[in-house]
Design an enzyme around this catalytic site. Structure first.
Site, short mmCIF file in Angstrom:
data_model
loop_
_atom_site.label_atom_id
_atom_site.label_comp_id
_atom_site.label_asym_id
_atom_site.label_seq_id
_atom_site.Cartn_x
_atom_site.Cartn_y
_atom_site.Cartn_z
CG ASN A 11 -0.19 5.96 -1.12
OD1 ASN A 11 -0.42 5.58 -2.27
ND2 ASN A 11 1.03 6.29 -0.70
CD1 TRP A 12 -5.65 1.80 -1.59
CD2 TRP A 12 -6.51 1.19 -3.57
NE1 TRP A 12 -6.97 1.50 -1.39
CE2 TRP A 12 -7.53 1.12 -2.59
CE3 TRP A 12 -6.82 0.87 -4.88
CZ2 TRP A 12 -8.83 0.72 -2.89
CZ3 TRP A 12 -8.12 0.47 -5.19
CH2 TRP A 12 -9.12 0.39 -4.21
CE LYS A 13 2.73 3.29 0.39
NZ LYS A 13 3.84 3.03 1.32
CG HIS A 96 4.80 8.60 -0.70
ND1 HIS A 96 5.73 7.59 -0.64
CD2 HIS A 96 3.85 8.30 0.23
CE1 HIS A 96 5.36 6.73 0.29
NE2 HIS A 96 4.23 7.14 0.83
CD GLU A 98 6.51 3.98 -0.91
OE1 GLU A 98 5.56 4.02 -1.71
OE2 GLU A 98 6.38 3.51 0.26
CD GLU A 166 3.40 9.23 4.66
OE1 GLU A 166 2.49 8.48 5.00
OE2 GLU A 166 3.98 9.17 3.57
N GLY A 172 5.78 1.50 6.10
CA GLY A 172 5.85 0.10 5.67
C GLY A 172 6.70 -0.77 6.57
N GLY A 233 -1.03 3.58 4.17
CA GLY A 233 -0.55 2.78 3.05
C GLY A 233 -1.12 1.37 3.10
N GLY A 234 -0.33 0.43 3.59
CA GLY A 234 -0.71 -0.99 3.60
C GLY A 234 -2.12 -1.26 4.06
P1 PGA Z 1 2.20 2.53 5.47
O1 PGA Z 1 2.49 3.62 4.35
O2 PGA Z 1 0.90 2.87 6.11
O3 PGA Z 1 2.15 1.22 4.70
O4 PGA Z 1 3.36 2.57 6.43
C1 PGA Z 1 2.21 4.97 4.59
C2 PGA Z 1 2.53 5.75 3.35
O5 PGA Z 1 3.49 5.41 2.66
O6 PGA Z 1 1.84 6.74 3.03
#
Ligand code: PGA
Length: 250
Positions: A11-13, A96, A98, A166, A172, A233-234
């Site tokens: 997930n590149w966000k 998600h 966020e 999650e 994050g 994510g990251g």
């Molecule tokens: P993260 O994010 O790996 O940066 O903790 C995971 C996600 O939000 O799907």
């Protein structure tokens, strides 16, 4: 041994550029050695076409980070399942944390999105997870129970759904759930799915762990019997580390 094939989803966000996407894929494709799992990348919507082109002739699938539940109309700023399909999308991340936190996606909205996604023959990746406060107060299970009930209400064809567990405190933050903690909670989610659908369906649904998964901790998480992959994510923006996570599946 589970029949479920693991999947690693990046997930590149709100990160990346056209140049980054092209370079990332060419490097990624040369480094992957494991064929033991499915792989997908979910870039921002503006990069879907670029990535679709770059992913041709690879085993890496394309995903989106969100979708609107209506097919078309006066919904400024939104994108429909049909539009995603036209770009070659296969998976859609929904709910998600966020999106729940900054864009007020409710369980009811997410449920509509899950239904539209399935109706379009796309695969929803439904995210659920408790806050730190809920975990500390012993409310993890009630939180997940409610989220699953409300997001999966009235779903007709759940076979292909993917769930991503999650925990909010792990996203994050560099803080991961221990493999035992994640395995136990995912086991609980599977039992809830059996109640909502059936035992047979629950055994088929892939449930991923997400939250600070990285090259160092991936293997111990992915080795757990209930954990069917990761939502990354990251680390999905760092090609060598993302590959290490993928290659931890064997
Ligand atoms: P993260 O994010 O790996 O940066 O903790 C995971 C996600 O939000 O799907």
């Amino acid at each position: 041994m589970s029949m479920r094939k693991p999947i690693i989803i990046g997930n590149w966000k709100m990160n990346g550029s056209m140049a980054f996407a092209k370079e990332f894929v060419s490097e990624l494709n040369t480094l992957i050695t494991s064929k033991a799992c499915d792989i997908a990348i979910c870039p921002p919507a503006t990069l879907l076409n670029t990535l679709a082109e770059a992913l041709k002739n690879t085993n890496i699938a394309l995903g989106a980070q969100n979708v609107h539940f209506e097919e078309k109309g006066a919904f400024t700023g939104e994108i429909s399942t049909g539009m995603l399909k036209e770009c070659g999308v296969k998976y859609v991340i929904l709910g998600h944390s966020e999106r729940r936190k900054y864009f007020a996606d409710s369980n009811a909205d997410i449920c509509k999105k899950v239904k539209s996604t399935i109706a379009a023959n796309l695969i929803p990746v439904l995210c659920v997870g408790e806050s730190l406060k809920e975990r500390e107060e012993g409310n993890t299970e009630i939180h997940l129970h409610t989220e699953l009930q409300e997001c999966l209400q009235g779903i007709q064809h759940p076979e292909n759904i993917i769930i991503a567990y999650e925990p909010l405190w792990a996203i994050g933050t560099g803080k991961t759930a221990t493999p035992q903690e994640a395995n136990e909670t995912i086991g609980f989610i599977r039992r809830e799915l059996a109640k909502i659908f059936s035992e047979e369906i629950a055994q088929k649904i892939r449930i991923l762990y997400g939250g600070s998964m990285n090259a160092q901790n991936a293997k111990s998480l992915l080795d757990m019997p209930e954990i069917d992959g990761g939502l990354i994510g990251g680390v999905s923006l760092i090609v060598k580390d993302f590959v290490s996570v993928i290659n931890s599946n064997n």
